[in-house]
Scaffold this motif. Structure first.
Motif, PDB file in Angstrom:
ATOM      1  N   SER A   1       0.982  -1.111  -0.146  1.00 56.46           N
ATOM      2  CA  SER A   1      -0.013   0.151  -0.036  1.00 56.46           C
ATOM      3  C   SER A   1       0.759   1.407  -0.014  1.00 56.46           C
ATOM      4  O   SER A   1       0.227   2.399  -0.224  1.00 56.46           O
ATOM      5  CB  SER A   1      -0.945   0.018   1.157  1.00 56.46           C
ATOM      6  N   ILE A   2       2.368   1.121   0.184  1.00 61.35           N
ATOM      7  CA  ILE A   2       3.061   2.237   0.255  1.00 61.35           C
ATOM      8  C   ILE A   2       3.820   2.097  -1.362  1.00 61.35           C
ATOM      9  O   ILE A   2       3.892   3.343  -1.835  1.00 61.35           O
ATOM     10  CB  ILE A   2       4.133   2.186   1.257  1.00 61.35           C
ATOM     11  N   LYS A   3       4.209   0.992  -1.559  1.00 58.49           N
ATOM     12  CA  LYS A   3       4.902   0.674  -2.955  1.00 58.49           C
ATOM     13  C   LYS A   3       4.094   1.289  -4.162  1.00 58.49           C
ATOM     14  O   LYS A   3       4.701   1.885  -4.994  1.00 58.49           O
ATOM     15  CB  LYS A   3       5.403  -0.423  -3.189  1.00 58.49           C
ATOM     16  N   SER A   4       2.800   1.130  -3.978  1.00 55.43           N
ATOM     17  CA  SER A   4       2.120   1.446  -5.158  1.00 55.43           C
ATOM     18  C   SER A   4       1.868   2.901  -5.511  1.00 55.43           C
ATOM     19  O   SER A   4       1.613   3.181  -6.615  1.00 55.43           O
ATOM     20  CB  SER A   4       0.721   0.817  -5.053  1.00 55.43           C
ATOM     21  N   LEU A   5       2.377   3.743  -4.364  1.00 57.98           N
ATOM     22  CA  LEU A   5       2.131   5.080  -4.705  1.00 57.98           C
ATOM     23  C   LEU A   5       3.131   5.761  -5.382  1.00 57.98           C
ATOM     24  O   LEU A   5       3.073   6.775  -5.750  1.00 57.98           O
ATOM     25  CB  LEU A   5       1.995   5.782  -3.188  1.00 57.98           C
ATOM     26  N   PHE A   6       4.633   4.993  -5.647  1.00 59.99           N
ATOM     27  CA  PHE A   6       5.738   5.610  -6.243  1.00 59.99           C
ATOM     28  C   PHE A   6       5.701   5.453  -7.731  1.00 59.99           C
ATOM     29  O   PHE A   6       6.230   6.288  -8.549  1.00 59.99           O
ATOM     30  CB  PHE A   6       6.828   4.759  -5.759  1.00 59.99           C
ATOM     31  N   LYS A   7       4.675   4.497  -8.431  1.00 61.24           N
ATOM     32  CA  LYS A   7       4.698   4.585  -9.654  1.00 61.24           C
ATOM     33  C   LYS A   7       4.404   5.843 -10.564  1.00 61.24           C
ATOM     34  O   LYS A   7       5.132   5.904 -11.655  1.00 61.24           O
ATOM     35  CB  LYS A   7       3.789   3.360 -10.165  1.00 61.24           C
ATOM     36  N   PRO A   8       3.426   6.373 -10.122  1.00 58.99           N
ATOM     37  CA  PRO A   8       3.273   7.814 -10.878  1.00 58.99           C
ATOM     38  C   PRO A   8       4.504   8.662 -10.941  1.00 58.99           C
ATOM     39  O   PRO A   8       4.608   9.524 -12.164  1.00 58.99           O
ATOM     40  CB  PRO A   8       2.058   8.458 -10.043  1.00 58.99           C
TER      41      PRO A   8
ATOM     42  N   VAL B   1       2.389   8.802   0.720  1.00 58.25           N
ATOM     43  CA  VAL B   1       3.478   7.958   1.093  1.00 58.25           C
ATOM     44  C   VAL B   1       3.911   8.541   2.623  1.00 58.25           C
ATOM     45  O   VAL B   1       4.310   7.677   3.467  1.00 58.25           O
ATOM     46  CB  VAL B   1       4.834   8.217   0.123  1.00 58.25           C
ATOM     47  N   GLU B   2       4.013   9.912   2.809  1.00 56.71           N
ATOM     48  CA  GLU B   2       4.466  10.476   3.883  1.00 56.71           C
ATOM     49  C   GLU B   2       3.582   9.898   5.113  1.00 56.71           C
ATOM     50  O   GLU B   2       3.925   9.547   6.043  1.00 56.71           O
ATOM     51  CB  GLU B   2       4.614  11.900   3.775  1.00 56.71           C
ATOM     52  N   GLN B   3       2.312  10.255   4.903  1.00 53.60           N
ATOM     53  CA  GLN B   3       1.337   9.611   5.756  1.00 53.60           C
ATOM     54  C   GLN B   3       1.484   8.137   6.218  1.00 53.60           C
ATOM     55  O   GLN B   3       1.046   7.903   7.254  1.00 53.60           O
ATOM     56  CB  GLN B   3      -0.222  10.002   5.252  1.00 53.60           C
ATOM     57  N   ARG B   4       1.852   7.297   5.212  1.00 59.50           N
ATOM     58  CA  ARG B   4       1.640   6.103   5.669  1.00 59.50           C
ATOM     59  C   ARG B   4       3.116   5.428   6.167  1.00 59.50           C
ATOM     60  O   ARG B   4       3.426   4.547   6.857  1.00 59.50           O
ATOM     61  CB  ARG B   4       1.565   5.212   4.481  1.00 59.50           C
ATOM     62  N   SER B   5       4.229   6.471   5.850  1.00 55.30           N
ATOM     63  CA  SER B   5       5.626   5.718   6.173  1.00 55.30           C
ATOM     64  C   SER B   5       6.328   6.507   7.323  1.00 55.30           C
ATOM     65  O   SER B   5       7.182   5.951   7.934  1.00 55.30           O
ATOM     66  CB  SER B   5       6.328   5.490   4.963  1.00 55.30           C
ATOM     67  N   LYS B   6       6.257   7.760   7.291  1.00 59.84           N
ATOM     68  CA  LYS B   6       6.928   8.749   8.061  1.00 59.84           C
ATOM     69  C   LYS B   6       7.118   8.060   9.580  1.00 59.84           C
ATOM     70  O   LYS B   6       5.859   8.055  10.296  1.00 59.84           O
ATOM     71  CB  LYS B   6       6.625   9.975   8.130  1.00 59.84           C
TER      72      LYS B   6
END
Length: 521
Positions: A46-53, A121-126
């Motif tokens: 759910s984090i990784k998928s956000l990098f593709k764009p 990503v920041e919300q989910r990983s920081k």
């Protein structure tokens, strides 16, 4: 012709709605504060998928007309690289009658299709999965460096807040440096610990998730940004440049280090515009400079023309184009833009940045002359051409005059007079460094346009058909893009805050913070 390829979009581009109007509504608007069992079970999917764009949209590499609006119709022409010799009606960036519809796209697309995802990503990983947060900050800095260098003040620190006011460009640059501090420290710590990369399956670049390569890219990006502010804040510029070069992992030094991304659909959008659309041709400045130097890279960048058999022939930007086909037999793009790869930053550029830093007296780990020549060699190696020693030693050949076989009124004497060989004065050598960096950075017209605005180099032909109504100087050219129409319509307070920090009217003549009207030394 190309005009028929430009499509209208139905995206809701207001920054106030940027996080809620993407194609992936549910994904972007979920706001977990803690990692869930499902998130861990899915190996951070759910984090990784956000990098593709970010990989696909930084330099749009999958939809040709979108790249055209993002960069081709602006910086690629203003940099002298290439031109689209079509009048496009009353509003055409090439003749400085700036088209707000075209010029809104880069802003809108960056915030909706990159920054909104990185915010998630920041919300989910920081604080939980900081390797991903660090990675997102590198993308954020790379994206916002381009956006702020196009428009000036922009949304950075307050993205996602209810009141979307703009940061000044100075504030943005200082925050980007801080973001890169965190990213480099976090990934370097994991490298020292010999941690296995978490990025491998997500990384769409040639780095394959390698932490060390991403740190090198972050350091090289810091060096680029440091040089950009060298005239407006030389103390900070020197400190940041030396931090980049002297970091234990350092900056790009081999061609294998350069940052590039493969198009997900194996498409090179520039090749499509030049060949399939028959509407993008070699710029007159390219012919003058590469042709005058008898530069072997010319055959990698351009095909010979049909109008002058066996010769390379460019089109001068900003002239009167009688029709969309008048210049249709001039030189089109060649092998460099046929492989479906987009170079985000090259090793050659990094050597030229270090050469300029050394010229300014900074500690760049080498002498200016040696770094300059290493930059030329890196570009020759990247393009697979021979003869670098003789080319670098050339102290005779210079850019050549331009002759238009269609209309002699467009003929012009060469404006650049420098040879390739290292010279005697700082200013002369700066012109050589930037001219060679301009050649090596092709086809990234955005970066070339920024360096032209900062230094005045390389010296380029001026347009002959200025239709800005006296707003934009023919001598100085376009200095920035006006703010997005969607922002003007939907975020009036934000735009007003940006204009106040811009220090001038919201038009193409207002200089950016780092674009100071002063000597290079």
């Amino acid at each position: 012709m190309i005009l028929n390829k430009i499509k209208k979009t139905a995206l809701c581009f207001s920054l106030l709605a940027a996080v809620s109007c993407t194609d992936n509504f549910e994904e972007i608007n979920t706001n977990p504060k803690e990692a869930t069992t499902q998130q861990l079970d899915q190996d951070y999917n759910s984090i990784k998928s956000l990098f593709k764009p970010a990989f696909n949209r930084m330099y749009i590499c999958d939809v040709t007309w979108q790249y055209q609006l993002q960069q081709s119709l602006q910086a690629d022409g203003w940099s002298g690289y290439m031109t689209t010799p079509v009048a496009f009606g009353a509003f055409n960036n090439h003749d400085y009658a700036l088209n707000v519809g075209w010029n809104s796209f880069a802003w809108d697309d960056a915030y909706v299709n990159i920054i909104a995802y990185l915010y998630k990503v920041e919300q989910r990983s920081k604080g939980k999965f900081d390797q991903f947060y660090a990675w997102s900050l590198i993308f954020k800095a790379a994206t916002m460096q381009r956006i702020t260098d196009m428009y000036g003040p922009a949304v950075y620190s307050k993205f996602g807040a209810d009141a979307v006011t703009y940061d000044s460009q100075e504030e943005i640059y200082k925050q980007m440096f801080k973001d890169l501090d965190f990213a480099v420290a976090e990934l370097s710590k994991r490298i020292t610990a010999k941690e296995k990369t978490s990025f491998a399956e997500t990384d769409l670049s040639t780095y394959e998730g390698d932490y060390t390569k991403w740190v090198k890219y972050a350091n090289s990006l810091r060096l680029r940004m440091a040089m950009r502010i060298s005239k407006v804040n030389p103390v900070l510029a020197k400190a940041e440049a030396e931090k980049a070069v002297n970091d234990p992992i350092g900056v790009f030094t081999t061609v294998a280090d350069l940052m590039k991304v493969k198009s997900p659909v194996n498409l090179n959008v520039i090749d499509v515009m030049s060949h399939a659309w028959a509407g993008l041709f070699m710029g007159a400045d390219m012919e003058s400079i590469l042709g005058g130097y008898e530069d072997p890279r010319i055959a990698k960048y351009w095909e010979t023309s049909d109008v002058t058999s066996g010769q390379y022939k460019g089109v001068r930007t900003g002239i009167v184009y009688p029709s969309g086909t008048t210049y249709g037999k001039f030189s089109k793009t060649a092998a460099r833009t046929k492989n479906g790869e987009i170079t985000w930053m090259s090793t050659a550029e990094v050597y030229f940045l270090r050469a300029e830093g050394a010229l300014r007296g900074w500690n760049m780990g080498g002498a200016a002359k040696d770094l300059y020549e290493a930059g030329i060699k890196a570009s020759f190696d990247q393009n697979g051409v021979e003869g670098v020693a003789a080319y670098t030693a050339n102290n005779v050949k210079k850019p050549k005059d331009y002759a238009d076989p269609i209309n002699a009124a467009n003929n012009a004497a060469a404006v650049s007079k420098v040879t390739v060989a290292w010279g005697a004065t700082k200013e002369e050598n700066l012109e050589k460094i930037i001219t060679q960096k301009w050649i090596a950075t092709y086809p990234d017209g955005q970066e070339a346009w920024s360096e032209f605005r900062r230094t005045g180099y390389p010296k380029l032909f001026r347009i002959t058909n200025n239709k800005s109504g006296g707003v934009i100087s023919t001598e100085l050219g376009v200095r920035r893009l006006g703010y997005s129409q969607s922002e003007i319509n939907n975020n009036k307070v934000g735009v007003e805050s940006g204009i106040a920090k811009l220090g001038g009217p919201d038009n193409g003549a207002t200089r950016l913070w780092w674009d100071v009207n002063k000597a290079n030394f």
